[in-house]
Design an enzyme around this catalytic site. Structure first.
Site, short mmCIF file in Angstrom:
data_model
loop_
_atom_site.label_atom_id
_atom_site.label_comp_id
_atom_site.label_asym_id
_atom_site.label_seq_id
_atom_site.Cartn_x
_atom_site.Cartn_y
_atom_site.Cartn_z
N GLU A 1 14.22 75.47 43.85
CA GLU A 1 14.88 76.31 44.86
C GLU A 1 15.18 77.68 44.30
O GLU A 1 15.23 77.89 43.09
CB GLU A 1 16.17 75.66 45.37
N GLU B 1 14.78 76.64 40.09
CA GLU B 1 13.36 76.95 40.33
C GLU B 1 12.45 75.73 40.27
O GLU B 1 11.28 75.81 40.60
CB GLU B 1 12.82 77.99 39.32
#
Length: 354
Positions: A179, A322
């Protein structure tokens, strides 16, 4: 419209196959014949057993791997909860798409494709490789009002389902969740508090690296958001809409969609794990499809994993997000399957067991 969306979600949840207990037992039986003391490979053996139970196969081909990075902005940034400005979100999305972020480097090493999804960024982003699934242009400030409407939360969740379906149809069989969204540890902490009962003092972490004063302020913002919105802990969609985020909803839907296609999902850090918790509360049958990659420095992460009965593979003191930790742990999944497939048995190697 909301009822139609709920029916669509229920349909996907109903397609999640139960865990293949016999396949897992068969994998354990095979492992016990390999040239090693029983159980000596620890979590690597557990990974192999669970992969067999998920796929129903002792020798599944999980060579096609993808990490999905969901991106969204958060209105609660107005409250000064992050050390970085909101402009960083679209800038980092372009960094993912150009291959320059940490997750890109680790994904290349792991033979993994990176897919970035704009599900709620408060900016217009154009790039040929971007998966544009924008539901909102950033959420509302949850310290003052619900972050999203119930319909927006459902639409974001179903957008995540559809991304999983598209990638599964392209032949991907192993996924990681990632994310990007400045401020997203704040809604993640709020969801953790509501769904696990953990106090904000224990669910709120340092995020991008705020100081003690900023941390105490962030705790008060989370408390205010919960007081203002009164999310119903028994209704995960209500919690997601009122104190969540579009990328958290998208990841929850992605996990449900991947499970419906029989694909294991390695979840990343705190935010990804909160999304997994929402997915599991919505679809308990999705839980066996999940692997926890690492234990991050966000202090609420351990409780979120424990609430799902998940144990992280490693602890590396990471807090980047991430999907970095999840992609790193693809190597362990690969290793677990290689050991099952390539190690000699006692019989084939002529090694005595006694």
């Amino acid at each position: 419209m909301a009822n139609e969306l709920k029916v669509a979600l229920d349909h996907v949840i109903g397609r999640i196959a139960p865990f293949h207990e016999q396949a897992a037992l068969d994998a354990k039986a095979h492992s016990d014949q390999l040239t090693k003391p029983t159980g000596s490979l620890g979590k690597l053996e557990d990974i192999a057993f669970r992969i067999a139970g998920i796929t129903g196969s002792l020798w599944p081909d999980l060579s096609r791997k993808a990490v999905v990075v969901m991106a969204g902005d958060h209105g609660v940034c107005e409250e000064g909860v992050s050390a970085y400005p909101q402009e960083v979100t679209p800038q980092m999305v372009l960094n993912f798409l150009s291959g320059g972020a940490a997750v890109n480097v680790l994904a290349r090493q792991a033979g993994t494709d990176v897919y970035c999804v704009d599900i709620g960024v408060n900016a217009d982003i154009e790039h040929p490789d971007l998966l544009s699934r924008k539901i909102v242009r950033g959420t509302a400030n949850m310290a003052k009002q619900p972050a999203m409407s119930g319909e927006e939360a459902l639409r974001a969740l179903l957008a995540g389902v559809r991304v999983a379906e598209e990638l599964a149809e392209r032949g991907y069989r192993l996924f990681a969740t990632g994310e990007m969204g400045i401020g997203n540890t704040t809604p993640s902490a709020a969801i953790t508090t509501v769904l696990t009962g953990l106090s904000p003092e224990l669910s709120v972490g340092r995020g991008t690296g705020i100081n003690d004063e900023g941390w105490r302020h962030k705790i008060e913002v989370v408390k205010r958001a919960i007081e203002v919105n009164q999310p119903d802990a028994s209704d995960p969609m209500d919690v997601l809409a009122k104190v969540g985020g579009a990328e958290i909803a998208g990841l929850a839907g992605f996990i449900i969609g991947a499970a419906a296609h029989g694909c294991p999902v390695v979840i990343d850090g705190f935010i990804s794990s909160v999304a997994a918790l929402v997915a599991v509360r919505l679809a308990e049958q999705a839980k066996p499809y999940l692997f926890a990659s690492h234990l991050s420095q966000e202090q609420g992460h351990a409780v979120v994993l424990e609430s799902m009965g998940l144990s992280p593979m490693v602890q590396l003191d990471m807090r980047l997000g991430e999907g970095t930790g999840a992609v790193l742990c693809f190597h362990f999944v690969d290793a677990a399957l290689k050991l099952m497939q390539e190690m000699a048995t006692f019989a084939s190697a002529g090694v005595s067991r006694e």
